[in-house]
Motif scaffolding. Structure first.
Motif, PDB file in Angstrom:
ATOM      1  N   ASP A   1     -24.525  44.145  13.715  1.00 55.91           N
ATOM      2  CA  ASP A   1     -23.542  44.997  14.394  1.00 55.91           C
ATOM      3  C   ASP A   1     -23.074  44.290  15.667  1.00 55.91           C
ATOM      4  O   ASP A   1     -23.886  44.007  16.548  1.00 55.91           O
ATOM      5  CB  ASP A   1     -24.236  46.331  14.733  1.00 55.91           C
ATOM      6  N   PRO A   2     -21.764  43.971  15.767  1.00 54.61           N
ATOM      7  CA  PRO A   2     -21.284  43.224  16.936  1.00 54.61           C
ATOM      8  C   PRO A   2     -21.120  44.093  18.183  1.00 54.61           C
ATOM      9  O   PRO A   2     -20.649  43.603  19.204  1.00 54.61           O
ATOM     10  CB  PRO A   2     -19.933  42.681  16.467  1.00 54.61           C
ATOM     11  N   GLY A   3     -21.478  45.373  18.094  1.00 50.10           N
ATOM     12  CA  GLY A   3     -21.381  46.241  19.266  1.00 50.10           C
ATOM     13  C   GLY A   3     -20.015  46.855  19.413  1.00 50.10           C
ATOM     14  O   GLY A   3     -19.882  48.069  19.477  1.00 50.10           O
ATOM     15  N   GLU A   4     -18.990  46.002  19.466  1.00 46.46           N
ATOM     16  CA  GLU A   4     -17.627  46.512  19.600  1.00 46.46           C
ATOM     17  C   GLU A   4     -16.721  45.807  18.601  1.00 46.46           C
ATOM     18  O   GLU A   4     -17.011  44.692  18.178  1.00 46.46           O
ATOM     19  CB  GLU A   4     -17.077  46.236  21.004  1.00 46.46           C
ATOM     20  N   HIS A   5     -15.634  46.482  18.268  1.00 45.18           N
ATOM     21  CA  HIS A   5     -14.593  45.828  17.471  1.00 45.18           C
ATOM     22  C   HIS A   5     -13.255  46.444  17.840  1.00 45.18           C
ATOM     23  O   HIS A   5     -13.209  47.525  18.438  1.00 45.18           O
ATOM     24  CB  HIS A   5     -14.876  45.973  15.979  1.00 45.18           C
ATOM     25  N   GLU A   6     -12.188  45.734  17.494  1.00 44.82           N
ATOM     26  CA  GLU A   6     -10.852  46.229  17.842  1.00 44.82           C
ATOM     27  C   GLU A   6      -9.883  45.897  16.716  1.00 44.82           C
ATOM     28  O   GLU A   6      -9.717  44.729  16.358  1.00 44.82           O
ATOM     29  CB  GLU A   6     -10.381  45.576  19.154  1.00 44.82           C
ATOM     30  N   SER A   7      -9.290  46.933  16.149  1.00 53.48           N
ATOM     31  CA  SER A   7      -8.313  46.716  15.081  1.00 53.48           C
ATOM     32  C   SER A   7      -6.910  46.672  15.667  1.00 53.48           C
ATOM     33  O   SER A   7      -6.646  47.266  16.703  1.00 53.48           O
ATOM     34  CB  SER A   7      -8.420  47.814  14.030  1.00 53.48           C
ATOM     35  N   PHE A   8      -6.045  45.940  14.996  1.00 60.46           N
ATOM     36  CA  PHE A   8      -4.664  45.824  15.476  1.00 60.46           C
ATOM     37  C   PHE A   8      -3.713  45.840  14.293  1.00 60.46           C
ATOM     38  O   PHE A   8      -4.099  45.569  13.155  1.00 60.46           O
ATOM     39  CB  PHE A   8      -4.482  44.558  16.317  1.00 60.46           C
ATOM     40  N   MET A   9      -2.475  46.175  14.592  1.00 57.08           N
ATOM     41  CA  MET A   9      -1.470  46.304  13.541  1.00 57.08           C
ATOM     42  C   MET A   9      -0.157  45.728  14.041  1.00 57.08           C
ATOM     43  O   MET A   9       0.272  46.035  15.151  1.00 57.08           O
ATOM     44  CB  MET A   9      -1.307  47.781  13.174  1.00 57.08           C
TER      45      MET A   9
END
Ligand code: EUG
Length: 608
Positions: free
Chosen positions: A295-303
């Motif tokens: 688990d990388p702790g945080e993630h951020e999706s974008f479009m």
């Protein structure tokens, strides 16, 4: 024929009380989708049989039923079921193991004769030996949710489906230190995700768009997911296999008694045999090991959206170096905007009543009223880790993507919580969801199948492949649903061909469209990564370099490993000796029957 609209049990199967069920957290979504799909059904819930039980060629009816009695004696009557009831298509959560519910030929072409439910590796061996004794073809499935590629249906009509998942569905190990797991065929992506959460481990799974499929089955068919671990086959480590003659062996480090490295070092010593059991018919896989992502702790999706169809070329050329260098970190999707419209669950006639494929201006007009606005391509990506690390890459991505004229970054904060974007965000962070069936509502009795060629991550190739598919879709009046799945150095171009499965004319159109696309692609040097059971002969025949040397090799292996030809004959285009030269292969011209003209008698008895 029962002409009432589909009416399924009020309760959907729920995990963990049902190994193939939906986790509680998704029940509302599933019920909503079920009800919407059922409203779009005109086909009866069940179809009466015109042809009775499908007895496999090569055995008499009498021999067959005697053999089934013997099998019931070996495994217990409760674990053998003859397929003699009206065929019930069900739906994703209550799917049949009797036939292909997304039929492309007549529904009684791709049917089994019976299902058997082994409860252990020993019982799998028993079934395999039984099949050799009686020369009855068997077709192993894990959970039968190979959606869009034939589901649970056997390639040879009347095969006995060996349904492994129902009684072999244990999570044998989850190791949060090594970040690995070991699972049986009946463990779904939903199930593993729930179990990891329950135990509180800080590891992620990688899941496809829908999570109900078998991890083992999907990986053997070389399916994809959307975290950095999206190449499922690439992150597996270790198989346990029952061979067509009944022996059981383990690959890689699994061959070394007392090892603790089966799931951490995939290669072992000597030739790596794992590949022989992926997209093949050389054995029954009863266990698989997989790597899990910390688990990388945080993630951020974008479009990002892109305006014109031809923007694809520049976009793909921008993506290539970023993806190979891991600036773009996940297996992303680039979706055509028509899917964005359809994933809302509406039907085509709400947007367009005319004949043929829906015109672009109609589509664009509708998009204007959505948060996306007018656009043709949408890139959904995700990067991982703490802000200061991911921002460096996100800035590069933004600068590069904006080089495409008209490119637009959609701010996720501007989207409502139920926007499809957030579903992609969950899937790209290893949380299996349930959205991707919605576009089956596009037509009545919606069925779908994947047309899935591989392209290098190069603009001109992607554009060429897309144009091949588009021309053929338009020729047959089919709306084209296309998503590119962005691998590390290649694109899986996934065309979701959708049709009314109760309309023989549309079934034929889709069949021909598929066959023409496969042929057009091959002529241009492109091949499919995976295909539906009825197209496997044609696709296998395109991989024919040096006078079909690859298939000659596969046939040599098949004959050595499965001399009686009982194991999933025809799967992936590999026919055992007993079936060859009898017209079982379906070529690019297509046809109405899935069957050939009988089988050869066995050449000699094998020692069991
Ligand atoms: C998808 C579908 C596939 C596949 C890979 C990805 C994704 C759909 C139907 O098969 O093989 C959105």
């Amino acid at each position: 024929m029962d002409t009432s609209n589909i009416s399924l049990s009020k309760d959907v199967p729920v995990y963990p009380s049902d190994y193939a069920g939906i986790p509680e957290r998704l029940v509302n979504k599933v019920v909503r989708e079920r009800d919407r799909l059922s409203k779009n059904q005109t086909k009866g819930r069940t179809s009466e049989r015109k042809r009775g039980v499908a007895i496999p060629q090569g055995v008499s009816k009498d021999q067959f039923f005697k053999a089934i009695d013997e099998l019931s004696g070996l495994l217990g009557e409760a674990h053998v079921k003859i397929n003699d009831q009206p065929l019930e298509d069900g739906w994703y959560m209550e799917h049949p193991n009797t036939h292909d519910a997304f039929m492309i030929l007549d529904g009684e072409e791709t049917v089994s004769s019976a299902a058997v439910y082994p409860g252990s590796v020993e019982e799998v061996q028993t079934v395999v030996k039984w099949a050799n004794k009686h020369l009855i073809p068997i077709y192993p499935i894990s959970m039968g949710r190979n959606l869009g590629y034939g589901g649970a249906a056997p390639r040879v009509r009347g095969s006995v489906v060996v349904d492994l998942g129902r009684r072999m569905n244990k999570i044998l190990d989850i190791n949060p230190d090594d970040c690995t797991c070991l699972v049986e065929p009946g463990v779904s992506f939903y199930a593993l995700y729930e179990e990891i959460r329950k135990r509180g481990y800080k590891v992620w799974i990688d899941c496809p768009d829908l999570g109900g499929g078998s991890i083992l089955g999907n990986t053997l068919d070389r399916g994809v997911g959307y975290t950095p671990y999206g190449d499922h086959w690439g992150v597996h480590s270790g198989l346990e296999v029952v061979l067509p003659t009944g022996e059981v062996f383990r690959t890689g480090m699994g061959a070394l008694p007392g090892n603790n490295t089966w799931q951490t070092f995939p290669y072992g010593f000597g030739p790596m045999s794992d590949g022989l059991f992926s997209q093949s018919n050389f054995g029954v896989v009863t266990k698989i090991g997989m790597a899990l992502m910390p688990d990388p702790g945080e993630h951020e999706s974008f479009m990002y959206t892109f305006q014109e169809e031809d923007d694809l070329q520049l976009l793909i050329d921008i993506i290539r170096p970023l993806r190979i260098a891991n600036i773009l970190e996940n297996v992303a999707q680039i979706r055509h905007s028509i899917i964005e419209v359809a994933v809302g669950g509406g039907s085509r006639k709400e947007f367009y009543e005319g004949e043929g494929a829906i015109p672009d201006d109609v589509l664009q007009k509708h998009l204007e009223s959505t948060p996306l606005g007018r656009c043709t391509w949408i890139y959904y990506g995700t990067n991982y880790g703490p802000k200061q690390i991911r921002q460096y890459k996100l800035d590069i991505i933004h600068k590069e993507f904006m080089k495409v004229p008209g490119a637009c970054r959609i701010d996720p904060n501007s989207l409502s919580k139920d926007h499809y974007f957030w579903s992609r965000d969950r899937i790209s962070s290893g949380e299996p969801d349930f959205e991707e069936l919605s576009y089956l509502n596009w037509v009545p009795n919606g069925a779908h199948m994947g047309f899935s060629p591989i392209s290098p991550t190069r603009g001109p190739d992607a554009l060429k492949l897309w144009k091949i598919a588009k021309d053929r879709h338009h020729q047959h009046g089919i709306d084209m649903f296309l998503a590119f799945v962005v691998g590390l150095r290649e694109l899986h171009m996934i065309v979701l061909v959708i049709w009314d499965r109760d309309d023989p004319e549309r079934r034929k159109a889709v069949d021909m469209c598929m066959r023409e696309m496969i042929d057009d692609c091959a002529k241009n040097g492109y091949g499919e990564y995976r295909t539906h059971i009825l197209f496997q002969d044609q696709v296998a025949a395109t991989y024919n370099w040096n006078d079909g040397a690859l298939m000659k090799f596969n046939e040599k292996l098949k004959d050595a490993l499965d001399p009686n030809g009982i194991m999933a004959p025809g799967r992936c285009g590999i026919w055992p000796a007993r079936y060859r030269g009898r017209g079982w292969e379906i070529g690019k011209e297509g046809r109405d029957t899935s069957e050939g003209d009988g089988v050869h008698p066995p050449t000699g008895s094998i020692k069991l």
